[in-house]
Design an enzyme around this catalytic site. Structure first.
Site, short mmCIF file in Angstrom:
data_model
loop_
_atom_site.label_atom_id
_atom_site.label_comp_id
_atom_site.label_asym_id
_atom_site.label_seq_id
_atom_site.Cartn_x
_atom_site.Cartn_y
_atom_site.Cartn_z
N CYS A 195 63.23 87.83 -6.95
CA CYS A 195 62.49 88.35 -5.79
C CYS A 195 60.98 88.38 -6.02
O CYS A 195 60.21 88.54 -5.08
CB CYS A 195 62.99 89.72 -5.39
SG CYS A 195 64.73 89.72 -4.96
N HIS B 89 57.48 93.83 -1.44
CA HIS B 89 58.77 93.14 -1.32
C HIS B 89 59.69 93.99 -0.46
O HIS B 89 59.82 95.20 -0.66
CB HIS B 89 59.35 92.93 -2.73
CG HIS B 89 60.75 92.42 -2.71
ND1 HIS B 89 61.17 91.41 -1.86
CD2 HIS B 89 61.86 92.79 -3.43
CE1 HIS B 89 62.46 91.18 -2.07
NE2 HIS B 89 62.90 92.00 -3.01
N ASN C 74 66.76 92.09 2.76
CA ASN C 74 66.07 91.57 1.58
C ASN C 74 66.28 90.06 1.51
O ASN C 74 67.38 89.59 1.28
CB ASN C 74 66.64 92.27 0.34
CG ASN C 74 66.01 91.80 -0.97
OD1 ASN C 74 65.28 90.81 -1.00
ND2 ASN C 74 66.30 92.50 -2.04
#
Ligand code: COA
Length: 311
Positions: free
Chosen positions: A112, A236, A266
């Site tokens: 990520c 994020h 996500n």
């Protein structure tokens, strides 16, 4: 001259999967997902659409915003943990589809935090005047490595892509500071186990609520500013509670933080460029704004950037 982002774009698939839809396939409920994660719905790509297809859509939008064509691109960096195939890479597939015939191309993987690693890598080639236009893409089809019988993970993730062009900007704009990091000893908390994502949610949560605020503060200070100077925060998009920890530490009002996690879940390496592209499109990020991008992910990895928006 300084390295900066000269254009951003994003793409998400049309298909929306709501929390109510997930209630039908695993033992979960909308209330649990909303209160624990802030996620209300996510986008899931059709079988006919792979990571490179989403990457392509995001890339052409970023190139349009930067006012460049494929022929102008010197290097393509694609951050992804869900490439169509291990090789050829997604970046090579893009190189062909975009007609970027003079561009070098490689994928990079930092889960990520991959997009942060990509932008910082691109910056080095701009700073050294080796390249002029670098396409950096974060693209993921996480739905293909999601175990749709595991309620611990399947509620969290979504598909999508975001892209930017990194190039030269004037010296009062662009990337002011960055931080990258890794802690391989935490690899056991978030990994791909054969086919699917496996996660120790609590451990990842603890790491993230510590790392995101810390890295955000570091880059602001390294850039010679204080947290009061920050105009917009793009963390994020993993979990609203983790994002809130970063926001509170910086003392930033709620309207100055990107929160697309509600709508997209996500999307791993795609989440920061998607949120950035949206923020620029809807006017949340304006010319001259001091913005902070910050991410964390499996590895464990993390990265943050402080930059002045604009060319
Ligand atoms: N629906 C309902 N219940 C669920 C559930 C779901 N989708 N997923 C897990 N649960 C259950 C668990 O089984 C646990 O039950 P138990 O206590 O009977 O064992 C219970 O909910 C509570 O779990 P807990 O770990 O206390 O929840 P939490 O507050 O830590 O939230 C996460 C769980 C996953 C949302 C949170 O830990 C998190 O966001 N971690 C970071 C994950 C992340 O960001 N990953 C990607 C990084 S890039």
């Amino acid at each position: 001259m300084r390295a900066g982002i000269i254009g951003a774009g994003h793409y998400v698939p049309d298909k929306i999967v709501t929390n109510a839809d997930l209630e039908k396939i695993v033992d979960t409920n909308d209330e649990w997902i909303r209160t624990r994660t802030g996620i209300e719905e996510r986008r899931i790509a059709e079988d006919t659409m792979d990571t490179s297809d989403m990457a392509y859509e995001a890339a052409i939008r970023a190139m349009e915003a930067a006012n460049i064509t494929g022929a102008d691109i010197d290097l393509i960096l694609v951050a992804t943990v869900t490439p169509d195939t291990p090789f050829p890479t997604v970046s090579c597939m893009l190189q062909d589809r975009l007609g970027a015939t003079k561009a070098a191309a490689m994928d990079l993987s930092a889960a990520c935090a991959g997009f942060m690693y990509g932008v910082v890598t691109a910056k080095q080639f701009i700073d050294t005047a080796v390249y002029k236009n670098i396409l950096v893409v974060g693209a993921e089809k996480l739905s293909k490595i999601t175990d749709w019988t595991d309620r611990n993970t399947c509620v969290l993730f979504g598909d999508g892509a975001g892209a930017v062009v990194v190039g030269e900007v004037s010296d009062d704009k662009g990337i002011l500071s960055f931080e990258l990091g890794a802690d391989g000893s935490g690899g056991k908390h978030l990994y791909q186990d054969k086919d699917f994502i496996s996660m120790n949610g609590r451990e990842v949560f603890k790491f993230a609520v510590r790392q995101m605020p810390e890295s955000s503060l570091h880059v602001v200070e390294k850039a010679g500013y204080t947290k009061e100077d920050v105009d917009y925060l793009i963390p994020h998009q993993a979990n609203i509670r983790i994002m809130e920890a970063a926001r509170n530490k910086l003392g930033i009002p709620v309207e100055k933080m990107a929160t697309s996690v509600k709508r997209f879940g996500n999307t791993s390496s795609a989440s920061i460029p998607i949120a950035l592209s949206e923020a620029v499109q809807n006017g949340d990020v304006k010319d001259g704004n001091l913005i902070v991008l910050v991410g964390f992910g499996g590895g464990l990895t993390w990265g943050a950037i402080a930059m002045k928006w604009g060319r």
